[in-house]
Scaffold this active site. Structure first.
Site, mmCIF file in Angstrom:
data_model
loop_
_atom_site.group_PDB
_atom_site.id
_atom_site.type_symbol
_atom_site.label_atom_id
_atom_site.label_comp_id
_atom_site.label_asym_id
_atom_site.label_seq_id
_atom_site.Cartn_x
_atom_site.Cartn_y
_atom_site.Cartn_z
ATOM 1 N N ASP A 1 9.179 3.177 1.772
ATOM 2 C CA ASP A 1 7.981 3.921 2.160
ATOM 3 C C ASP A 1 7.732 3.694 3.653
ATOM 4 O O ASP A 1 7.268 2.631 4.067
ATOM 5 C CB ASP A 1 6.796 3.432 1.321
ATOM 6 C CG ASP A 1 5.480 4.094 1.719
ATOM 7 O OD1 ASP A 1 5.428 4.747 2.786
ATOM 8 O OD2 ASP A 1 4.505 3.948 0.960
ATOM 9 N N LYS B 1 1.829 10.602 8.309
ATOM 10 C CA LYS B 1 1.156 10.082 9.517
ATOM 11 C C LYS B 1 1.773 10.615 10.818
ATOM 12 O O LYS B 1 1.630 11.785 11.124
ATOM 13 C CB LYS B 1 1.186 8.546 9.488
ATOM 14 C CG LYS B 1 0.230 7.949 8.432
ATOM 15 C CD LYS B 1 0.142 6.440 8.568
ATOM 16 C CE LYS B 1 -0.726 5.790 7.532
ATOM 17 N NZ LYS B 1 -2.134 5.702 7.919
ATOM 18 N N PHE C 1 0.858 -1.184 0.000
ATOM 19 C CA PHE C 1 0.000 0.000 0.000
ATOM 20 C C PHE C 1 0.895 1.235 0.000
ATOM 21 O O PHE C 1 1.659 1.451 0.942
ATOM 22 C CB PHE C 1 -0.927 0.042 1.220
ATOM 23 C CG PHE C 1 -1.862 1.212 1.161
ATOM 24 C CD1 PHE C 1 -3.115 1.087 0.567
ATOM 25 C CD2 PHE C 1 -1.486 2.454 1.641
ATOM 26 C CE1 PHE C 1 -3.967 2.187 0.462
ATOM 27 C CE2 PHE C 1 -2.332 3.553 1.539
ATOM 28 C CZ PHE C 1 -3.573 3.422 0.957
ATOM 29 N N THR D 1 1.733 24.250 -4.756
ATOM 30 C CA THR D 1 1.456 25.531 -4.088
ATOM 31 C C THR D 1 2.003 25.553 -2.667
ATOM 32 O O THR D 1 2.751 26.452 -2.297
ATOM 33 C CB THR D 1 -0.059 25.816 -4.060
ATOM 34 O OG1 THR D 1 -0.517 25.920 -5.405
ATOM 35 C CG2 THR D 1 -0.359 27.113 -3.324
#
Lengths: 494, 494
Positions: A320, A351, A211, A375
């Site tokens: 990751d 997280k 994931f 941005t």
């Protein structure tokens, strides 16, 4: 991997099979700001939650909402809902609350008048950073930088972190291929219309069960559940098998090594195959522990060999750490357990770090401005909180707390699966990043609902797994509360 | 489109060609919390900014950084840098500061003790929303919902908003194709490995010059600058020409209508062609004014016909209001200028709304939980600020302020391009969402640097365009300051 818990000792814990755990730390005073135990008033979701569910259902799909929360009243490890139920929370907002609810240190960040402007004026960090931005990066993210990394880019969330990490690897890979020359006019022209060679057919190799997020780039590397991916266009990128290990790892060393060798062989085959297909692998992305996919572990040896395969084939190696990072495994980064000097080229996070982002080696720094850009590029107000979280982790030795609580938790899970072998199996974990499987998904879901009604809020993952993702302030005292409730639920299940 | 400014009146403005603007509102008192004018101490970037650039350069690519800011000292329309320079800011953090710096109303949000917990405990909104979440959505985002829309999903940033809006359109499209039946086993299996039919070959039609973000899905619909796209794999999705209109629009009605007809014809051709290619267009995405691509306008008639084409071919119509939304065009949404009852199926937003997200028609609501999902799904602390921003917009009639200031600004730009026809052309705008072209990119860049050193900070877009993106509190008083400085710079350029 620190799975060498004193597993044998579980036989000597002073409670009889089926009886309640006796908290060995009950005399220890609980942090003053926290409650001391769950307290339930209604079944969950209670009537107030149900009414709010109806209201929110007019606006959004609420099929995933468990209940509504009273965050003001929540404290430490205890989440309070709108019906006044107080639960021991070992899921912590999908593993994203680092030091519990309403930690006094974080409340103080809010009441410090020097911080007000950081919240009120969110800057476009890529063009107009605030004065203290380099200092805040140094004192927060760089103070915990993974081995070999001095550069970090913040982003707003985990998906954006991985998307931009992928882009960083693609840019690095093509620059290598071009010999660091300027792109051709043909490349510049074709990229504007999504065509090769400007938009090249590069790929990211990922693993079945992985994931990495749900935006279209990330989703092409996510393979945990069909509901995430169904109906969404994707890329033809290679997907390798992730080792399916047997637990406890120490008891299946030979079998697991064979399984890992099989997967590594497949990785190399895929890299070669995809190069031949004209879609070379620019990067390999992997979680130190597959979380959403079912808490699947692999050995340091597996990761070490995978890292070498990446190097051998000229692919970047992206770890990751969105769920494993931030101390939950007992080390700050999950990959530290591998013991490598040179564990990764890119490490992404979010997280528990409160801000998203990714570290990368110098070699991968973007050659020009505006290639990695948006941005906001993060949010400095999250960096303020992160600095304070890191202070608390250091001051309260929370990595040691996690290691200690994690051992107690895993030991307790071993005991429970011995007691209830027809219900539970495959207890596993690192730090408090623990999990256990139920015999099927219906049983898993039923256990979770019963536990919730007794004041224990847990998460699920994979097909039939319960995952434990407590905050770093989860003490042995809380472990025993957890085990007591789970034991009661299982006893009724018997 | 409200471009019917009293353009003729610019001839009667009481200043001679080449002279400085005389502020007609100089007697008007400036909001108490704001400065009254720019004040420059050094060239920009000054020595402190340069030192910080060096420091940050050790950590990140700083090629896009203009200077470092002192946000504490910034007020209203004035951005203060670390060297004590105070500039009139008409770029506002890439158009993302709605009501100026340190607005007292926003400071108050921070000091209200009831709000502390919302900042300190960021929830996983999709599973554990706070008690006041439905109320806050109703009082903020739903109170400004576009015509025909009662459902909204928050996200953390503009890219995630568009990524998830795309996913929503893909899911809707495939559900239609399947007749709302359950997916086949083959679909479920193939989606896990990125293959069709589970991951279908659907496409999103976008426009040349468009900007919809930089994550891989968004980037496949972005076609404004090569540097954004180079080296990043993409999707083979159709790209239509966006009308290249001549300005002022009222003087080229016939020519522009022809150009728009040409583009619409191409849109239909592409939809048919991509359907034949086996990559049907699930959605069309478009900005009401192409911003990053160079401030390109199109007529209400164009958008109305495009919306009909989408309906005719069964494609969802997604209006990306990330830059045009939030009041800057004089209406809250740019698409309100089209005057349609049924302008869109999906409207995405971010920037001035402070939270990202998207509205959608009931028909597009996801059929199951976890299809549109991530850990945070927005940030309720941003909704708190947004509620207050909306209060200020209403209380201070800021949409009227924008309309008034916008007319004055556009009128002034018309005057300047008449005065300096060898330097400036194509002044255009809606509300204060204005732009003007320089004769080439070097001149544009030079004007911007000189203006900055005189205390006016502007943005660029497209190849040679200056874009104006002031906050909604940009009054006529500030318009005249802007025009005075620009006039001085141009006079020196002569």
């Amino acid at each position: 991997m620190e799975l060498n818990v004193e597993r044998d000792s579980y036989l000597f814990i002073n409670f009889a099979l089926g009886s309640r755990y006796v908290s060995k730390t009950a005399t220890k005073s609980v942090s003053e700001f926290e409650y001391d135990a769950p307290s339930m008033k209604t079944a969950v979701p209670g009537p107030k939650s149900q009414e709010l569910l109806r209201q929110l259902g007019e606006i959004q799909n609420v099929g995933a909402v468990h209940f509504f929360c009273n965050y003001e009243e929540s404290r430490g490890n205890y989440l309070v809902d709108v019906d006044g139920n107080r639960m021991l929370d070992v899921y912590t907002q999908i593993s994203s609350i680092p030091i519990g609810y309403n930690h006094p240190a974080l409340m103080k960040v809010m009441t410090n008048p020097n911080n007000v402007s950081t919240f009120v004026n969110r800057p476009a960090l890529g063009i107009l950073p605030p004065e203290n931005f380099p200092d805040k990066l140094i004192e927060s993210l760089l103070s915990i930088a993974p081995s070999g990394m001095r550069r970090v880019q913040t982003m707003a969330c985990g998906s954006c972190s991985n998307e931009n990490a992928f882009k960083t690897m693609f840019i690095w890979y093509r620059n290598k291929e071009r010999g660091y020359a300027n792109p051709s006019e043909h490349e510049v022209d074709t990229c504007m219309i999504n065509q090769s060679p400007g938009c090249p057919d590069l790929s990211i190799l990922s693993f079945m069960g992985a994931f990495h997020g749900r935006t279209l780039g990330c989703l092409a590397t996510t393979h945990s559940k069909a509901i995430h991916k169904l109906d969404i266009p994707s890329f033809d990128w290679p997907i390798a098998p992730f080792p399916k290990l047997q637990y406890p790892l120490e008891e299946f060393v030979r079998e697991n090594a064979q399984e890992e060798a099989r997967c590594l062989e497949e990785v190399e085959d895929l890299i070669v195959k995809w190069r031949q297909k004209g879609k070379p692998v620019a990067g390999i992305v992997i979680e130190p522990i597959q979380a959403e996919g079912g808490d699947n572990h692999a050995s340091p040896d597996f990761f070490s060999k995978l890292r070498n395969i990446a190097r051998k084939h000229g692919c970047a190696f992206h770890v990751d750490e969105v769920q494993t990072g931030g101390g939950t495994t007992g080390k700050f980064w999950g990959h530290e357990h591998w013991g490598l000097d040179d564990p990764a080229d890119v490490v992404s996070f979010s997280k528990k770090l409160l801000t998203g982002g990714y570290y990368h080696r110098d070699e991968l720094k973007p050659d020009k401005p505006y290639r990695i850009f948006n941005t906001w590029m993060g949010d400095p107000s999250k960096n303020l909180f992160l600095s304070e979280v890191l202070n608390v982790i250091r001051r309260e030795n929370l990595l040691e707390v996690v290691t200690r609580s994690g051992k107690a938790l895993l030991q307790g899970l071993y005991t429970l699966q011995t007691q209830y072998p027809h219900i539970l199996s495959r207890a596993r974990g690192q730090g408090t990043f623990c999990a256990i499987d139920a015999c099927n998904d219906a049983t898993r879901d039923s256990i979770m609902i019963k536990a919730r009604n007794k004041g224990l809020f847990m998460g699920s993952c994979g097909e039939k797994t319960i995952r434990f993702r407590p905050a770093l302030v989860f003490k042995e005292y809380h472990v025993h509360q957890l085990l007591n409730i789970l034991n009661d639920v299982l006893a009724e299940h018997k």
